[in-house]
Motif scaffolding. Structure first.
Motif, mmCIF file in Angstrom:
data_model
loop_
_atom_site.group_PDB
_atom_site.id
_atom_site.type_symbol
_atom_site.label_atom_id
_atom_site.label_comp_id
_atom_site.label_asym_id
_atom_site.label_seq_id
_atom_site.Cartn_x
_atom_site.Cartn_y
_atom_site.Cartn_z
ATOM 1 N N SER A 19 0.842 -1.195 0.000
ATOM 2 C CA SER A 19 0.000 0.000 0.000
ATOM 3 C C SER A 19 0.875 1.243 0.000
ATOM 4 O O SER A 19 1.966 1.249 0.572
ATOM 5 C CB SER A 19 -0.892 0.022 1.238
ATOM 6 N N ARG A 34 -6.097 2.041 7.203
ATOM 7 C CA ARG A 34 -6.579 1.852 5.823
ATOM 8 C C ARG A 34 -5.574 1.044 5.017
ATOM 9 O O ARG A 34 -5.933 0.147 4.254
ATOM 10 C CB ARG A 34 -6.835 3.214 5.167
ATOM 11 N N LEU A 38 -6.814 -2.553 3.500
ATOM 12 C CA LEU A 38 -6.956 -2.677 2.047
ATOM 13 C C LEU A 38 -5.579 -2.840 1.411
ATOM 14 O O LEU A 38 -4.907 -1.859 1.091
ATOM 15 C CB LEU A 38 -7.649 -1.440 1.468
ATOM 16 N N VAL A 41 -3.715 -0.421 -1.346
ATOM 17 C CA VAL A 41 -4.458 0.842 -1.503
ATOM 18 C C VAL A 41 -3.516 1.946 -1.987
ATOM 19 O O VAL A 41 -2.353 2.010 -1.578
ATOM 20 C CB VAL A 41 -5.181 1.226 -0.188
#
Length: 55
Positions: A19, A34, A38, A41
């Motif tokens: 990410s 986050r 995810l 991301v």
């Protein structure tokens, strides 16, 4: 529709994608929760929402 295309694209990517620490659109930091939730991301919540609304 674009969101579904992105989702399908993400699903085909390796699960170990890293990410981003900062949003690719606005360069604001992406919160650690986050990034961990995810995998892979690349956008902050605000920019991802804008992308999905305008797609």
């Amino acid at each position: 529709m674009e969101f579904l295309n992105q989702f399908q694209f993400i699903r085909t990517q390796p699960l170990n994608r890293t990410s981003a620490t900062h949003c690719c659109d606005c360069n604001e930091p992406i919160p650690e929760l986050r990034r961990k939730t995810l995998t892979g991301v690349q956008r902050c919540v605000d920019c991802q929402s804008i992308l999905e609304i305008t797609a």
